[in-house]
Scaffold this active site. Structure first.
Site, short mmCIF file in Angstrom:
data_model
loop_
_atom_site.label_atom_id
_atom_site.label_comp_id
_atom_site.label_asym_id
_atom_site.label_seq_id
_atom_site.Cartn_x
_atom_site.Cartn_y
_atom_site.Cartn_z
N ARG A 149 1.30 3.97 16.81
CA ARG A 149 0.96 4.97 15.78
C ARG A 149 1.31 6.40 16.15
O ARG A 149 1.83 7.15 15.32
CB ARG A 149 -0.53 4.87 15.40
CG ARG A 149 -0.94 3.54 14.78
CD ARG A 149 0.01 3.05 13.75
NE ARG A 149 -0.44 1.81 13.11
CZ ARG A 149 0.36 0.98 12.47
NH1 ARG A 149 1.64 1.25 12.37
NH2 ARG A 149 -0.12 -0.11 11.92
N ASP A 179 -6.16 3.16 11.92
CA ASP A 179 -4.89 3.89 11.85
C ASP A 179 -5.03 5.28 11.23
O ASP A 179 -4.30 6.20 11.58
CB ASP A 179 -3.85 3.07 11.09
CG ASP A 179 -3.38 1.88 11.91
OD1 ASP A 179 -3.50 1.95 13.16
OD2 ASP A 179 -2.92 0.88 11.33
N SER A 207 -2.62 -10.43 6.98
CA SER A 207 -2.27 -9.04 7.18
C SER A 207 -1.72 -8.93 8.60
O SER A 207 -2.42 -9.23 9.56
CB SER A 207 -3.51 -8.17 6.99
OG SER A 207 -3.25 -6.88 7.50
N ASP A 237 0.83 -1.22 0.00
CA ASP A 237 0.00 0.00 0.00
C ASP A 237 0.85 1.26 0.00
O ASP A 237 0.67 2.15 -0.84
CB ASP A 237 -0.93 0.04 1.23
CG ASP A 237 -2.08 -0.95 1.11
OD1 ASP A 237 -2.30 -1.49 0.01
OD2 ASP A 237 -2.77 -1.17 2.13
#
Ligand code: ARG
Length: 426
Positions: free
Chosen positions: A93, A122, A182, A13
């Site tokens: 994050r 996220d 994932s 991505d």
């Protein structure tokens, strides 16, 4: 030159985002920032390699030490949990975004890109930090916006379209390369989703776990360890003082070898979507279990009850990524004062996936063996009588009223106790 800092993991991505920034969003100077919070070294290496192939100005920032010291330890102090697992992705994050901001300031960039989709958590966590610290910065999220069609409409990218696009831009990702799971990983835990795990009744296969042994391949005898805490933060294993990063690394190994820390849950994401998540977080589970046990020794009854509420709120704010929220600050003020007494040692037994607290001690212990033991004379039991007599006074009054009501209706007291089939009237 229009500069943009791309929060870069090196995955498909974010890699697709690089040429997109240039071709669709008009940023000719793409700066990629990969923040190392303990993801596999191979991922970090691959990110640098792909960034080089795609010709970005690339930075790898080692934030592992800071991550453990400030974010993981903060989570320990708050017994950081969301819906039954130790939060890990969510606490990484803010730090990743913070490091991207620092780099942007240093290089004079005023735009950020990230590879988050529009379905996950996220995007909230990362953009909150970016918007808080650099309110005027531009933020682009190509994966969320979708693929531009010739007629100007947009639709979500499919994996094979991404691979084609990447290949066309000099990044050879083999078409056959079908990534089943994932995975998000940092030193505090691994999260595995996707593939057949999307079937809620599909048992997690052994292959998804890298840090924890299945119970049948664990050692035959239990492993006993002790964890030392100072001021609410872990400081030692088996009496040996360790730096935070080393402590977590060692504990992931010790607990993981004993199969501790596998969690399979249904998780409610911020947007309300339910997802099936598998976690393995041996060190985090061990530290939070030990920390709770120590708090139970030093906290007053009401303090512990309140701490449970505080922890829950803290966990939710951390999950949402609201790192600078005033409520979080206020909760931490409470947590931090209480933690000044969370000093001591907890002994644990790890065995084939189970973790048992087998001892705890602290200079701040509120436990008094003399008071609690049965043959003690210190505690005058007859003095309890007065307190026992008034115990539950209001609820006894309530019961009186209910009983009178039932009698008037000619019904039995058994009904009041919800004892089916009991027709006696005491
Ligand atoms: N659901 C978790 C969170 O939002 C973890 C998501 C990690 N991503 C992954 N691809 N496994 O914190």
């Amino acid at each position: 030159m229009r500069k943009i800092v791309l929060v870069y993991s090196g995955g498909l991505d974010t890699s697709v985002c690089i040429p997109l920034m240039r071709e669709e969003y008009g940023y000719d100077h793409v700066i990629t920032v990969t923040v190392d919070v303990g993801q596999p070294a191979e991922d970090i290496r691959l990110a640098a390699e792909r960034a080089q192939k795609l010709g970005t100005e690339h930075y790898t920032i080692d934030a592992k030490e800071m991550f453990v010291r400030h974010f993981c330890w903060g989570a320990v102090r708050a017994n950081g949990d969301y819906q039954g697992y130790p939060i890990s992705t969510s606490i990484a994050r803010p730090l990743i975004a913070l490091k991207a901001v620092q780099k942007a300031r240093e290089l004079g960039a005023n735009a950020f890109g990230h590879g988050c989709t529009g379905k996950g958590n996220d995007q909230f966590r990362i953009e909150y930090i970016l918007r808080t610290l650099m309110p005027d910065a531009e933020i682009v999220a190509p994966m969320r916006e979708g693929r531009l069609l010739p007629d100007g409409r947009r639709e979500p990218w499919t994996r094979s379209e991404e691979i084609d696009y990447a290949n066309a831009h000099g990044l050879d990702i083999p078409q056959s390369h079908s990534k089943i799971w994932s995975i998000d990983e940092n030193i505090w835990g691994r999260s595995i989703e996707g593939g057949r795990l999307e079937e809620t009744d599909y048992a997690p296969p052994e292959e998804i776990f890298l840090w924890t042994k299945g119970f049948d391949s664990c050692p035959d005898t239990p492993t006993e360890i002790s964890i030392g805490f100072d001021n609410g933060s872990p400081v030692s294993i088996n009496g040996t003082n360790l730096e935070p990063l080393e402590l977590v690394t060692q504990l992931n190994k010790i607990a993981g070898d004993n199969g501790v820390g596998r969690i399979d849950i249904m998780e409610d994401r911020m947007l309300g979507l339910k997802v099936r998540e598998n976690y393995e977080c041996p060190g985090a589970v061990t530290l939070v279990t030990a920390h709770r046990a120590l708090e139970a020794l030093i906290g007053t009854q009401s303090e512990l009850k309140f701490k449970g509420l505080v922890d829950r709120e803290w966990g939710e704010l951390a999950y949402k990524g609201l790192w600078f929220d005033p409520l979080k600050e206020n909760l931490e003020a409470f947590i931090n004062t209480m933690q000044t007494r969370v000093t001591g040692t907890v002994n644990l037994r790890l065995y084939r996936g189970s973790i048992q607290v087998i001892g705890r001690s602290s200079p701040y212990s509120l436990y008094n063996a003399d008071l609690a033991s049965f043959d003690s004379k210190t505690f005058n039991q007859s003095e309890s009588l007065g307190i026992v007599k008034t115990h539950g006074m209001q609820s006894r009054m309530y019961f009186e009223i209910k009983r009178d009501e039932l009698r008037r209706l000619g019904r039995s007291e058994g009904e009041l106790l919800r004892l089916e089939g009991d027709t006696s009237d005491a």
